[in-house]
Design a protein around this motif. Structure first.
Motif, PDB file in Angstrom:
ATOM      1  N   VAL A 314      -5.240  -8.335   1.998  1.00 28.12           N
ATOM      2  CA  VAL A 314      -6.396  -8.333   2.899  1.00 28.12           C
ATOM      3  C   VAL A 314      -7.417  -7.322   2.393  1.00 28.12           C
ATOM      4  CG1 VAL A 314      -5.007  -9.046   4.859  1.00 28.12           C
ATOM      5  CG2 VAL A 314      -5.366  -6.599   4.437  1.00 28.12           C
ATOM      6  N   GLY A 315      -8.613  -7.380   2.961  1.00 31.33           N
ATOM      7  CA  GLY A 315      -9.704  -6.534   2.485  1.00 31.33           C
ATOM      8  C   GLY A 315      -9.371  -5.056   2.464  1.00 31.33           C
ATOM      9  N   GLU A 321      -6.581   0.069  -2.631  1.00 33.31           N
ATOM     10  CA  GLU A 321      -6.072   0.102  -4.002  1.00 33.31           C
ATOM     11  C   GLU A 321      -7.183   0.431  -4.995  1.00 33.31           C
ATOM     12  OE1 GLU A 321      -2.207  -2.891  -3.944  1.00 33.31           O
ATOM     13  OE2 GLU A 321      -4.084  -3.597  -4.823  1.00 33.31           O
ATOM     14  N   ALA A 322      -8.350  -0.169  -4.805  1.00 33.32           N
ATOM     15  CA  ALA A 322      -9.464   0.082  -5.715  1.00 33.32           C
ATOM     16  C   ALA A 322      -9.893   1.549  -5.691  1.00 33.32           C
ATOM     17  CB  ALA A 322     -10.643  -0.823  -5.366  1.00 33.32           C
ATOM     18  N   ARG A 337     -19.739  -1.828  -4.967  1.00 30.03           N
ATOM     19  CA  ARG A 337     -18.930  -2.892  -5.579  1.00 30.03           C
ATOM     20  C   ARG A 337     -17.643  -3.112  -4.795  1.00 30.03           C
ATOM     21  NH1 ARG A 337     -14.407  -2.468  -8.905  1.00 30.03           N
ATOM     22  NH2 ARG A 337     -13.785  -4.521  -9.636  1.00 30.03           N
ATOM     23  N   ILE A 338     -16.974  -2.027  -4.400  1.00 33.01           N
ATOM     24  CA  ILE A 338     -15.726  -2.160  -3.643  1.00 33.01           C
ATOM     25  C   ILE A 338     -15.988  -2.816  -2.293  1.00 33.01           C
ATOM     26  CG2 ILE A 338     -13.867  -0.863  -2.526  1.00 33.01           C
ATOM     27  CD1 ILE A 338     -14.000   1.121  -4.836  1.00 33.01           C
ATOM     28  N   ALA A 339     -17.102  -2.467  -1.666  1.00 33.60           N
ATOM     29  CA  ALA A 339     -17.441  -3.092  -0.388  1.00 33.60           C
ATOM     30  C   ALA A 339     -17.644  -4.596  -0.551  1.00 33.60           C
ATOM     31  CB  ALA A 339     -18.697  -2.440   0.186  1.00 33.60           C
ATOM     32  N   THR A 340     -18.358  -4.989  -1.594  1.00 34.10           N
ATOM     33  CA  THR A 340     -18.597  -6.411  -1.843  1.00 34.10           C
ATOM     34  C   THR A 340     -17.295  -7.141  -2.158  1.00 34.10           C
ATOM     35  OG1 THR A 340     -20.820  -5.951  -2.681  1.00 34.10           O
ATOM     36  CG2 THR A 340     -19.810  -8.048  -3.326  1.00 34.10           C
ATOM     37  N   MET A 341     -16.459  -6.530  -3.005  1.00 32.70           N
ATOM     38  CA  MET A 341     -15.213  -7.155  -3.433  1.00 32.70           C
ATOM     39  C   MET A 341     -14.220  -7.317  -2.281  1.00 32.70           C
ATOM     40  SD  MET A 341     -11.919  -5.761  -4.087  1.00 32.70           S
ATOM     41  CE  MET A 341     -12.224  -4.110  -4.673  1.00 32.70           C
ATOM     42  N   SER A 342     -14.191  -6.341  -1.376  1.00 32.22           N
ATOM     43  CA  SER A 342     -13.195  -6.332  -0.313  1.00 32.22           C
ATOM     44  C   SER A 342     -13.690  -6.913   1.010  1.00 32.22           C
ATOM     45  CB  SER A 342     -12.718  -4.900  -0.055  1.00 32.22           C
ATOM     46  OG  SER A 342     -13.776  -4.098   0.446  1.00 32.22           O
TER      47      SER A 342
END
Length: 391
Positions: A314-315, A321-322, A337-342
């Motif tokens: 899940v997000g 992890e990121a 980037r992490i916000a967009t990816m998750s």
């Protein structure tokens, strides 16, 4: 470790990585609590068939993006038959295609038996070798449970440097009774070999290991944390002066010599895991292969792959992890980037109050959406991460 902008590497969105685990050793591992992989002989034909099938399964789910790296790791992958290595590389290229500068790494023990195979392995497409030297002191090697001595290890290093484009080796410091002068001399000797990459780890006492038993029995005294911090600072100063600075808390490289495969992990890119016990991260899924060789082989025969589990992340899991992986890097993480990816809004990712406090102490830095742990903060990374990561 300096606070740096991200160094050049293939874009995560455009490439992915492949990890191939070869589980077999010819002798008991000094660190491993799982030694059913020690074998005198292996049915290579059967393993070739199974590894290719396991790889084909992953390829069927991840087409359209080339590989930027392949990493052969595990037990003693440098004892894999070169023909098998070549077949696996060829199959990977047929499945995914390669980026023009693909990195193909082989993990190897620095002994004469394995070094004798380097010439054949160099013809398979391997272009990077990672050697487990671990120490440049015979007494230390005996303590660490290594079978090679310093002379044998350095002979293997010399062979590797002649045959492969890129060579890395690792050393373990903060060993019991290791003085600052001892480590300074050992690291200076290591730097003189001129490799483009070094992995320099402090000795840690993990539960369930031989070292933990020795500590519990009073037969080993771990290095004092303050002494370990002094050695860490010495390491950073010496490697930086030699032009091979830290780009990750324990990894040092000349510009352009960073481990592209490990960067995929730390930057939270996609990678496929093939072979017994191999982990993977692909398309928001966490994959795990059966660890015991016989169980993995049986799963491949039944199902066409060696998967033990696939778990949708899940997000929150992906973002966590990121962050935990990426904050190990000198370049830090791109929160946007992490916000967009998750799919997790940026404000939820990190603790703003902790960032303000740690910034005031010179331990972290936030520049726009890029969050970095400062060199002084790396010494306290295990304590800092729970404060920073809010999810």
């Amino acid at each position: 470790m300096h606070l740096a902008a991200p160094f050049p590497a293939p874009a995560i969105a455009d490439a992915q990585a492949l990890y191939i685990h070869w589980p077999f050793c010819v002798s008991k591992c000094p660190y491993c609590d799982f030694n059913s992989h020690v074998r005198d002989s292996v049915d290579v034909a059967a393993w070739r068939t199974a590894l290719l099938a396991d790889m084909a399964h992953e390829a069927s789910l991840t087409t359209g993006r080339p590989l930027s790296s392949i990493f052969f790791g595990g037990g003693t992958p440098s004892l894999m038959p070169p023909a098998l290595v070549a077949d696996l590389i060829a199959a990977a290229q047929a499945h995914w295609g390669f980026t023009p500068d693909i990195e193909i790494t082989l993990e190897a023990n620095p002994n004469s038996v394995e070094a004798a195979r380097f010439g054949d392995l160099a013809t398979t497409g391997i272009n990077r070798v990672s050697l487990g030297l671990q120490a440049l002191d015979n007494e230390a090697l005996h303590f660490l449970g290594r079978a090679h001595d310093v002379a044998e290890g350095l002979a293997a290093l010399d062979t590797a440097q002649r045959l492969f484009d890129r060579v890395s080796f690792d050393l373990i410091y903060a060993r019991p009774d290791q003085s600052e002068a001892d480590w300074e001399a050992e690291l200076a000797r290591a730097l003189a070999f001129g490799t483009g990459h070094l992995s320099l780890y402090q000795l840690t006492i993990e539960p369930g290991t031989r070292f933990a038993t020795l500590v519990a029995q009073g037969r080993m005294t771990p290095a004092d944390p303050d002494h370990g911090a002094t050695l860490y600072e010495l390491t950073a100063a010496m490697t930086g002066a030699a032009g091979i600075p830290a780009y990750e808390i324990s990894n040092h490289a000349r510009v352009g010599q960073e481990s592209r495969h490990n960067l995929t992990y730390w930057r939270y890119g996609d990678y496929m895991g093939v072979g017994p016990g191999a982990h993977g991260r692909r398309g928001g899924m966490a994959t795990l292969r059966h660890r015991k060789p016989e169980n993995w082989m049986g799963a491949v025969e039944r199902n066409g792959n060696g998967l033990q589990s696939e778990e949708v992340l899940v997000g929150d899991d992906r973002a966590r992890e990121a962050l935990l992986m990426g904050l190990r890097l000198g370049e830090g993480v791109d929160l946007a980037r992490i916000a967009t990816m998750s799919g997790i809004v940026q404000d939820r990712l990190v603790n703003d109050r902790a960032i303000d406090q740690l910034t005031g102490l010179g331990l972290v830095r936030l520049d726009g959406a890029r969050l970095q742990v400062a060199p002084a903060g790396m010494l306290l990374l295990d304590a800092i991460l729970p404060e920073l990561v809010a999810i």
